[in-house]
Design a protein around this motif. Structure first.
Motif, mmCIF file in Angstrom:
data_model
loop_
_atom_site.group_PDB
_atom_site.id
_atom_site.type_symbol
_atom_site.label_atom_id
_atom_site.label_comp_id
_atom_site.label_asym_id
_atom_site.label_seq_id
_atom_site.Cartn_x
_atom_site.Cartn_y
_atom_site.Cartn_z
ATOM 1 N N THR A 86 0.838 -1.206 0.000
ATOM 2 C CA THR A 86 0.000 0.000 0.000
ATOM 3 C C THR A 86 0.869 1.250 0.000
ATOM 4 O O THR A 86 0.603 2.209 -0.734
ATOM 5 C CB THR A 86 -0.916 -0.002 1.245
ATOM 6 O OG1 THR A 86 -1.810 -1.106 1.128
ATOM 7 C CG2 THR A 86 -1.710 1.266 1.363
ATOM 8 N N LEU A 87 1.916 1.220 0.807
ATOM 9 C CA LEU A 87 2.790 2.393 0.892
ATOM 10 C C LEU A 87 3.471 2.640 -0.461
ATOM 11 O O LEU A 87 3.648 3.786 -0.877
ATOM 12 C CB LEU A 87 3.824 2.202 2.005
ATOM 13 C CG LEU A 87 3.254 2.238 3.419
ATOM 14 C CD1 LEU A 87 4.326 1.912 4.456
ATOM 15 C CD2 LEU A 87 2.619 3.592 3.737
ATOM 16 N N ARG A 88 3.831 1.558 -1.131
ATOM 17 C CA ARG A 88 4.431 1.748 -2.465
ATOM 18 C C ARG A 88 3.416 2.334 -3.426
ATOM 19 O O ARG A 88 3.739 3.199 -4.229
ATOM 20 C CB ARG A 88 4.936 0.414 -3.006
ATOM 21 C CG ARG A 88 6.161 -0.031 -2.267
ATOM 22 C CD ARG A 88 6.941 -1.019 -3.056
ATOM 23 N NE ARG A 88 8.010 -1.528 -2.219
ATOM 24 C CZ ARG A 88 8.924 -2.370 -2.634
ATOM 25 N NH1 ARG A 88 8.902 -2.790 -3.878
ATOM 26 N NH2 ARG A 88 9.859 -2.776 -1.832
ATOM 27 N N ARG A 89 2.185 1.833 -3.347
ATOM 28 C CA ARG A 89 1.140 2.362 -4.226
ATOM 29 C C ARG A 89 0.869 3.831 -3.925
ATOM 30 O O ARG A 89 0.420 4.567 -4.791
ATOM 31 C CB ARG A 89 -0.151 1.564 -4.020
ATOM 32 C CG ARG A 89 -0.082 0.155 -4.573
ATOM 33 C CD ARG A 89 -1.247 -0.658 -4.050
ATOM 34 N NE ARG A 89 -1.239 -2.014 -4.566
ATOM 35 C CZ ARG A 89 -2.071 -2.965 -4.131
ATOM 36 N NH1 ARG A 89 -2.949 -2.702 -3.192
ATOM 37 N NH2 ARG A 89 -2.022 -4.172 -4.651
ATOM 38 N N LEU A 90 1.114 4.219 -2.687
ATOM 39 C CA LEU A 90 0.911 5.624 -2.317
ATOM 40 C C LEU A 90 2.168 6.454 -2.577
ATOM 41 O O LEU A 90 2.258 7.603 -2.147
ATOM 42 C CB LEU A 90 0.504 5.731 -0.835
ATOM 43 C CG LEU A 90 -0.871 5.138 -0.503
ATOM 44 C CD1 LEU A 90 -1.150 5.212 0.988
ATOM 45 C CD2 LEU A 90 -1.985 5.833 -1.276
ATOM 46 N N GLU A 150 6.293 4.052 11.219
ATOM 47 C CA GLU A 150 5.461 5.206 11.619
ATOM 48 C C GLU A 150 3.990 4.810 11.644
ATOM 49 O O GLU A 150 3.239 5.217 12.538
ATOM 50 C CB GLU A 150 5.644 6.359 10.631
ATOM 51 C CG GLU A 150 6.889 7.197 10.874
ATOM 52 C CD GLU A 150 6.957 8.368 9.912
ATOM 53 O OE1 GLU A 150 5.994 9.144 9.848
ATOM 54 O OE2 GLU A 150 7.966 8.483 9.196
ATOM 55 N N VAL A 151 3.588 4.029 10.656
ATOM 56 C CA VAL A 151 2.197 3.555 10.619
ATOM 57 C C VAL A 151 1.912 2.709 11.852
ATOM 58 O O VAL A 151 0.862 2.844 12.482
ATOM 59 C CB VAL A 151 1.927 2.741 9.327
ATOM 60 C CG1 VAL A 151 0.545 2.083 9.381
ATOM 61 C CG2 VAL A 151 2.030 3.629 8.107
ATOM 62 N N ILE A 180 -4.899 5.019 7.947
ATOM 63 C CA ILE A 180 -3.718 5.448 8.704
ATOM 64 C C ILE A 180 -2.523 5.563 7.771
ATOM 65 O O ILE A 180 -1.786 6.562 7.788
ATOM 66 C CB ILE A 180 -3.424 4.438 9.840
ATOM 67 C CG1 ILE A 180 -4.555 4.460 10.869
ATOM 68 C CG2 ILE A 180 -2.092 4.757 10.515
ATOM 69 C CD1 ILE A 180 -4.423 3.418 11.960
ATOM 70 N N ALA A 181 -2.340 4.541 6.928
ATOM 71 C CA ALA A 181 -1.195 4.544 6.007
ATOM 72 C C ALA A 181 -1.259 5.754 5.071
ATOM 73 O O ALA A 181 -0.229 6.383 4.780
ATOM 74 C CB ALA A 181 -1.183 3.248 5.197
ATOM 75 N N SER A 216 1.025 10.653 3.294
ATOM 76 C CA SER A 216 0.869 12.059 2.861
ATOM 77 C C SER A 216 1.855 12.947 3.597
ATOM 78 O O SER A 216 2.536 13.783 2.993
ATOM 79 C CB SER A 216 -0.538 12.571 3.152
ATOM 80 O OG SER A 216 -1.481 11.820 2.503
ATOM 81 N N ALA A 217 1.911 12.757 4.919
ATOM 82 C CA ALA A 217 2.813 13.587 5.732
ATOM 83 C C ALA A 217 4.264 13.334 5.317
ATOM 84 O O ALA A 217 5.057 14.278 5.219
ATOM 85 C CB ALA A 217 2.619 13.266 7.208
#
Lengths: 245, 190
Positions: free
Chosen positions: B42-46, B59-60, B84-85, B90-91
């Motif tokens: 998910t983080l990669r997709r974001l 951090e998540v 949350i992710a 975003s931050a």
């Protein structure tokens, strides 16, 4: 509420997205490192003192304190004004003032203090953890209100249990089995079925054994085995030696 | 009387207390462990770079741990975790002021690949690169709906937006994804 309709995805786009839907496992070393870091956080937060009031509570307390100060100042100003006006206006205004119901001194401030006192009270938890609550010093000699004890959270209970069992562990380490047993009893009275009941009973077996009460130790060990059949402590517990004739 | 336990008390209790801690907070850690792969993807997709994934995932976890009491176990977990992710990502992106396209998104060859595994990997890279061209708020809805298969009301709740806004973002994101892929195809054809 009626939901908007969505057009289906184009077949080509759908096929492309399908390739990204599968979640592949991350490398094992990354996963292990991440879990180690997560566990470290859990341990650190479980052992940190929980006596600090949350920021929101502090803000409310600050606001209440400001209201208290303002009310006191206002009351003092009104009293001073009354004293100044009384000789000049004569009997009638005095009568008018006296006809009002007698005002209790610092009425507003008493009300605000009771508001302060009715705020969630962490004192019992803090006291049991050996931490001085900060509010007590701020309001000396006030009437003790009747406050229903606030139910403590599982995390606070866990911290309390740790604090209660700590002396038992330390006493055992120093061979002071009687003190260990006393601390164990204290924990049992406060948390008979607490989160650390299993560890407490294991400590009890060791303390009884150390005191030479082999039969009691054996019985406690048997009760432990019955109560916690899957305990990791059980596998490390030796059968007690037969008591001396 | 010989001692009843065979190992030192300190070691025994330290292990037992650690076990107990896991029992108390185990749900949070267990959920993190179970969904770790999903979270990383998910983080990669974001748009989080592979080199930052580990730190951002941690951090998540910190937020997850802090807000664990807020989780409603009656609702699906992944959309909540995604929410949350999404905020953490975003931050992070704002913090590092990352460029829209990064070297790791470069697609070297868009021609059909003979090997199926290579072709699938290539397709995944194309999707990630195309996603990177969609602004994050709309991308989040598209990823949740079209990749994770989450329900729209869960998406709206997780992202804290009205349901109709979520629909609107999804429609727009799909168009942007299509345009982005068309750009890749044009680039490949040239």
């Amino acid at each position: 509420m009626r939901q908007p309709e969505l057009e289906p995805l184009a077949p080509e786009l759908s096929a492309l997205l399908a390739s990204e839907r599968e979640i592949l496992p991350e490398p094992a070393e990354i996963r292990e490192r991440a879990l180690l870091r997560a566990r470290a956080v859990l341990r650190a937060t479980a052992l940190e003192p929980r006596s600090k009031a949350p920021l929101g509570t502090l803000r409310w307390l600050l606001a209440a304190a400001l209201v208290l100060v303002a009310a006191n100042l206002l009351g003092a100003a009104l009293r001073a004004k009354r004293r100044l006006l009384a000789p000049a206006v004569g009997a009638a205004p005095t009568f008018a003032l006296q006809s009002n119901p007698p005002r209790k001194p610092n009425q507003a401030s008493v009300a605000t203090q009771s508001e302060l006192e009715s705020a969630p009270d962490r004192a019992p938890v803090a006291a049991e953890l050996g931490v001085q609550p900060t509010l007590q010093a701020a309001a000396p000699q006030r009437a003790t209100p009747v406050i229903a004890p606030r139910p403590i959270s599982p995390v606070e209970a866990y911290a309390l249990e740790l604090a209660l069992l700590g002396p038992a562990r330390a006493a055992l380490a120093h061979g002071d089995f009687a003190s260990a047993l006393a601390a164990i009893g204290k924990h049992e009275r406060r948390f008979p079925s607490g989160q650390l009941a299993e560890e407490r009973e294991a400590l009890r077996v060791q303390a009884l054994s150390g005191l030479g009460r082999a039969n009691d130790a054996r019985q406690t060990a048997a009760a432990f085995r019955a109560r916690f059949p899957g305990s990791i402590l059980l596998s490390r517990m030796k059968e007690p030696a037969p008591s001396a004739p | 009387v010989p001692p009843i336990t065979s190992v030192a008390t300190e070691h025994l209790l330290a292990g037992a207390l650690a076990e107990c801690e896991v029992r108390v907070r185990g749900d949070c850690l267990g959920a993190y462990q179970r969904e770790f792969d999903y979270l990383c993807r998910t983080l990669r997709r974001l748009g989080i770079a592979p080199s930052d994934i580990e730190d951002v995932a941690h951090e998540v976890f910190l937020v997850l741990h802090r807000r664990w009491a807020d989780y409603d176990s009656g609702r699906p977990f992944r959309p909540w975790l995604f929410g949350i992710a999404y905020r953490v990502a975003s931050a992070h992106r704002k913090r590092v002021r990352r460029e829209v396209l990064e070297p790791w998104f470069e697609i070297e060859d868009l021609s059909p690949q003979p090997d199926q595994a290579v072709a699938t990997e290539q397709a995944r890279r194309i999707v990630l690169a195309a996603l990177e061209r969609i602004p994050l708020p709309r991308r989040a809805v598209l990823v949740m709906h079209d990749l994770d298969g989450a329900a729209m009301h869960d998406i709206a709740a997780a992202l804290g937006v009205p349901l109709f806004t979520a629909y609107s973002r999804l429609r727009k994101a799909r168009k942007e994804l299509d345009a982005s892929l068309a750009r890749f195809r044009t680039g490949a054809a040239q």
